[in-house]
Write an enzyme that holds these catalytic residues in place. Structure first.
Site, PDB file in Angstrom:
ATOM      1  N   ASP A 101       0.882  -1.161   0.000  1.00  0.00           N
ATOM      2  CA  ASP A 101       0.000   0.000   0.000  1.00  0.00           C
ATOM      3  C   ASP A 101       0.914   1.204   0.000  1.00  0.00           C
ATOM      4  OD1 ASP A 101      -2.855   0.815   0.074  1.00  0.00           O
ATOM      5  OD2 ASP A 101      -2.176   1.963   1.809  1.00  0.00           O
ATOM      6  N   PHE A 117       3.224   5.679 -13.254  1.00  0.00           N
ATOM      7  CA  PHE A 117       1.782   5.892 -13.118  1.00  0.00           C
ATOM      8  C   PHE A 117       1.545   6.770 -11.899  1.00  0.00           C
ATOM      9  CE2 PHE A 117       3.035   2.132 -10.800  1.00  0.00           C
ATOM     10  CZ  PHE A 117       2.327   2.198  -9.611  1.00  0.00           C
ATOM     11  N   GLY A 118       0.295   7.086 -11.630  1.00  0.00           N
ATOM     12  CA  GLY A 118      -0.031   7.900 -10.460  1.00  0.00           C
ATOM     13  C   GLY A 118       0.566   9.289 -10.548  1.00  0.00           C
ATOM     14  N   LYS A 140      14.296   3.676 -11.609  1.00  0.00           N
ATOM     15  CA  LYS A 140      13.258   3.893 -10.599  1.00  0.00           C
ATOM     16  C   LYS A 140      13.287   2.807  -9.528  1.00  0.00           C
ATOM     17  CE  LYS A 140       8.283   4.565  -9.996  1.00  0.00           C
ATOM     18  NZ  LYS A 140       6.952   4.569 -10.654  1.00  0.00           N
ATOM     19  N   HIS A 194      10.369   3.855  -3.375  1.00  0.00           N
ATOM     20  CA  HIS A 194       9.782   3.445  -2.108  1.00  0.00           C
ATOM     21  C   HIS A 194       9.355   1.985  -2.147  1.00  0.00           C
ATOM     22  CE1 HIS A 194       6.852   4.888  -4.936  1.00  0.00           C
ATOM     23  NE2 HIS A 194       5.828   4.483  -4.207  1.00  0.00           N
TER      24      HIS A 194
END
Length: 230
Positions: free
Chosen positions: A74, A172-173, A204, A209
């Site tokens: 998440d 994305f996002g 990336k 994260h």
């Protein structure tokens, strides 16, 4: 042995698969990755109020439904000047889940009057691993997977800042708006202002994260699947 990735998000799935494949070279012949979507599983209701809680909810739901070990993540964007928002609401910040264009437009509008030096932000990801009790098909697998069951969550972050105009076609996002502090070196030149959407997948994954959180699970995954000690 199967490991279920608890996601229906294709963009996230590509990242997770690539990260795991890069890290699991020695384990590739031991693990078969499948997704919750490919198994026709529903998305669980995310009732948690933190990334950690929601990641564990998803991993636990999939592992209980399938009897297989599962990983879930998440993640979201934390904007300092917005008091850590959008946070766990990142994917539905505009009111419609997964509408990246609308989410980005709303965020830019909210930050319109914020000076550049105050547009600091970070992506945070919580990655959870859930192993149900006695999930193995054989006595050996049950031994490796610890028949009492197991759950854990690890967290990773990517720090940076938000720009005013989206750049880049990858990711994305909020990736087109986010410039990581940790920039790659290309052909001996240190990059300065590349957004996450302008990075290659390899660049990336090395700083993200999600990559950080998933790599933090490696000791547990290796212990479960290869019987190694942590």
């Amino acid at each position: 042995m199967k490991l279920v990735v608890a996601t229906h998000n294709e963009g996230k799935l590509v990242e997770i698969k690539r990260i795991l494949n890069e890290e699991f070279v020695e384990m590739s012949e031991h693990i078969e990755l499948v997704t919750a979507g490919s198994l026709g599983l529903p998305d669980p209701v995310e009732t948690g109020v933190t990334f950690e809680q929601n990641a564990l909810i998803k991993a636990r739901d999939v592992s209980l439904r399938t009897g297989l070990p599962a990983i879930a993540d998440d993640s979201g964007l934390i904007v300092d000047v917005l008091g850590a928002a959008p946070g766990i609401l990142s994917a539905r910040w505009s009111g419609v889940h997964g509408d990246d264009k609308a989410n980005n437009e709303l965020l830019l509008k909210q930050l319109e009057d914020i000076p550049d030096q105050c547009r600091t932000a970070r992506f945070r990801c919580a990655a959870a691993l859930a192993i149900p009790k006695g999930c193995g098909e054989t006595e050996l697998e049950n031994t490796l997977w610890k028949t009492n069951g197991f759950e854990t969550v690890r967290v990773g972050e990517m720090v940076g800042r938000l720009i005013r105009v989206p750049r880049g076609e990858n990711g994305f996002g909020y990736d087109p708006l986010f410039v990581p502090d940790n920039q790659p070196v290309r052909n001996g030149i240190q990059m300065q202002d590349l957004t996450s959407a302008q990075l290659s997948q390899e660049e990336k994954n090395a700083i993200s994260h999600r990559g950080s959180a998933l790599r933090a699970l490696l000791p547990e995954l290796k212990a479960m699947f290869l019987g190694q000690t942590k």
